[in-house]
Write a protein that holds these residues in place. Structure first.
Motif, PDB file in Angstrom:
ATOM      1  N   GLU A   1      13.157  86.671  12.294  1.00 53.26           N
ATOM      2  CA  GLU A   1      13.431  85.741  11.187  1.00 53.26           C
ATOM      3  C   GLU A   1      13.988  84.421  11.714  1.00 53.26           C
ATOM      4  O   GLU A   1      13.655  83.346  11.197  1.00 53.26           O
ATOM      5  CB  GLU A   1      14.427  86.365  10.202  1.00 53.26           C
ATOM      6  CG  GLU A   1      13.815  87.308   9.189  1.00 53.26           C
ATOM      7  CD  GLU A   1      14.793  87.639   8.079  1.00 53.26           C
ATOM      8  OE1 GLU A   1      15.409  86.703   7.535  1.00 53.26           O
ATOM      9  OE2 GLU A   1      14.939  88.834   7.761  1.00 53.26           O
ATOM     10  N   SER A   2      14.836  84.499  12.733  1.00 56.96           N
ATOM     11  CA  SER A   2      15.417  83.293  13.326  1.00 56.96           C
ATOM     12  C   SER A   2      14.333  82.414  13.920  1.00 56.96           C
ATOM     13  O   SER A   2      14.298  81.196  13.689  1.00 56.96           O
ATOM     14  CB  SER A   2      16.428  83.676  14.415  1.00 56.96           C
ATOM     15  OG  SER A   2      17.439  84.506  13.898  1.00 56.96           O
ATOM     16  N   ILE A   3      13.430  83.018  14.689  1.00 60.75           N
ATOM     17  CA  ILE A   3      12.353  82.267  15.320  1.00 60.75           C
ATOM     18  C   ILE A   3      11.391  81.720  14.262  1.00 60.75           C
ATOM     19  O   ILE A   3      10.927  80.574  14.353  1.00 60.75           O
ATOM     20  CB  ILE A   3      11.606  83.136  16.340  1.00 60.75           C
ATOM     21  CG1 ILE A   3      12.536  83.494  17.510  1.00 60.75           C
ATOM     22  CG2 ILE A   3      10.350  82.431  16.854  1.00 60.75           C
ATOM     23  CD1 ILE A   3      13.040  82.294  18.301  1.00 60.75           C
ATOM     24  N   ASP A   4      11.100  82.503  13.240  1.00 64.47           N
ATOM     25  CA  ASP A   4      10.213  82.037  12.166  1.00 64.47           C
ATOM     26  C   ASP A   4      10.805  80.819  11.452  1.00 64.47           C
ATOM     27  O   ASP A   4      10.077  79.893  11.071  1.00 64.47           O
ATOM     28  CB  ASP A   4       9.969  83.154  11.148  1.00 64.47           C
ATOM     29  CG  ASP A   4       9.009  84.223  11.657  1.00 64.47           C
ATOM     30  OD1 ASP A   4       8.358  83.978  12.697  1.00 64.47           O
ATOM     31  OD2 ASP A   4       8.917  85.290  11.024  1.00 64.47           O
TER      32      ASP A   4
ATOM     33  N   ASP B   1      21.248  82.102   4.388  1.00 67.01           N
ATOM     34  CA  ASP B   1      21.508  83.066   5.448  1.00 67.01           C
ATOM     35  C   ASP B   1      20.276  83.929   5.673  1.00 67.01           C
ATOM     36  O   ASP B   1      19.485  84.158   4.748  1.00 67.01           O
ATOM     37  CB  ASP B   1      22.690  83.972   5.077  1.00 67.01           C
ATOM     38  CG  ASP B   1      24.020  83.225   5.088  1.00 67.01           C
ATOM     39  OD1 ASP B   1      24.120  82.212   5.816  1.00 67.01           O
ATOM     40  OD2 ASP B   1      24.936  83.648   4.361  1.00 67.01           O
ATOM     41  N   LEU B   2      20.140  84.407   6.890  1.00 70.22           N
ATOM     42  CA  LEU B   2      19.089  85.372   7.175  1.00 70.22           C
ATOM     43  C   LEU B   2      19.451  86.697   6.521  1.00 70.22           C
ATOM     44  O   LEU B   2      20.582  86.894   6.065  1.00 70.22           O
ATOM     45  CB  LEU B   2      18.947  85.559   8.693  1.00 70.22           C
ATOM     46  CG  LEU B   2      18.604  84.299   9.494  1.00 70.22           C
ATOM     47  CD1 LEU B   2      18.546  84.630  10.979  1.00 70.22           C
ATOM     48  CD2 LEU B   2      17.282  83.704   9.035  1.00 70.22           C
ATOM     49  N   ALA B   3      18.495  87.615   6.461  1.00 76.11           N
ATOM     50  CA  ALA B   3      18.723  88.912   5.822  1.00 76.11           C
ATOM     51  C   ALA B   3      19.963  89.579   6.418  1.00 76.11           C
ATOM     52  O   ALA B   3      20.149  89.603   7.636  1.00 76.11           O
ATOM     53  CB  ALA B   3      17.501  89.804   6.011  1.00 76.11           C
ATOM     54  N   GLY B   4      20.797  90.108   5.528  1.00 75.29           N
ATOM     55  CA  GLY B   4      22.005  90.775   5.988  1.00 75.29           C
ATOM     56  C   GLY B   4      23.114  89.822   6.384  1.00 75.29           C
ATOM     57  O   GLY B   4      24.164  90.241   6.871  1.00 75.29           O
TER      58      GLY B   4
END
Length: 247
Positions: free
Chosen positions: A13-16, A228-231
């Motif tokens: 997710e970070s890279i995406d 925020d990303l998931a979680g």
């Protein structure tokens, strides 16, 4: 030096989120985590990513600056399965980042940071209008607008206490209005700016995964998306410059 393990979905997710705007970046690592800030080649949009130490299963690092090929990294991470644990290892003094997950082991040569643009200085701008809504709702609205036009106006009507999105094509028109009861929160200050859907479509892929996103607006000012990303394991900010409306 970097030695860490992280959930595959979190890192992917970070890279995406980065890949939506840039193909390479300077990744800063230290004992507190990893972070980066980069602008697209046209200087229209900026992305900031912060992955704190707590986002990792295990984490150990000494301060360094890594040149990351985002496009290559995205292709590698596409091989990972859900639930995989990604191991990252950069020995002291090495310029080759080792990635391991499942039965795969990669050794990727880092880019020369001198060939990558320096981190931008975020502009000091006042964006008084703020809206908080589900990431999926914003992503869906962007997709709907893309059917009609190549640009979209985002705004806040303080009298109606409403956040709106308007896309106008040559013959067609779409408008979405969300009142205070349909939003998580609303800072009702007059705001309206026009933006390119080409950029928003790419950002929307990452925004759509977020539980909620904060949209900060002004009048003919850039828009900022914060989520925020998931979680809650990572933090992302997008900043997009407005298009100039024709008279």
């Amino acid at each position: 030096m970097l030695k860490a393990t992280i959930d595959a979905d979190t890192f992917r997710e970070s890279i995406d989120a980065l890949a939506a705007l840039v193909t390479e970046c300077r990744l800063h690592i230290d004992g507190n985590g990893v972070r980066t800030c980069a602008v697209d080649t046209a200087n229209v949009a900026m992305v900031s990513l912060d992955l704190g130490k707590d986002a990792f299963e295990t984490y150990e690092a000494t301060p360094d600056e890594l040149g990351i090929d985002i496009a290559k990294m995205k292709n590698i991470l596409g091989m990972m399965g859900k639930g995989d644990i990604l191991s990252l290892n950069l020995p002291e003094g090495s310029r080759r980042l080792e990635l391991a997950f499942g039965s795969y082991q990669y050794s990727v040569t880092l880019l020369d940071i001198n060939t990558i643009r320096k981190d931008p200085n975020p502009p000091a701008i006042e964006l008084p209008g703020k809206v908080e809504l589900a990431g999926s709702a914003l992503s869906t609205a962007i997709k709907a607008a893309d059917v009609i036009s190549d640009k979209i106006a985002l705004g806040i009507d303080p009298k109606a206490e409403m956040f709106y999105m308007i896309a106008e094509g040559d013959t067609d028109h779409i408008k979405l209005e969300l009142g205070r009861d349909q939003l998580i929160s609303l800072q009702s200050v007059e705001a309206r700016s026009l933006f390119s859907l080409d950029y928003l479509k790419d950002m929307g892929k990452a925004i759509g995964r977020a539980e909620k996103v904060v949209v900060a607006l002004g009048i003919d000012h850039p828009v900022k998306f914060v989520f925020d990303l998931a979680g809650g394991k990572g933090h992302v900010e997008y900043l997009l410059a407005p298009r100039i409306e024709a008279d």
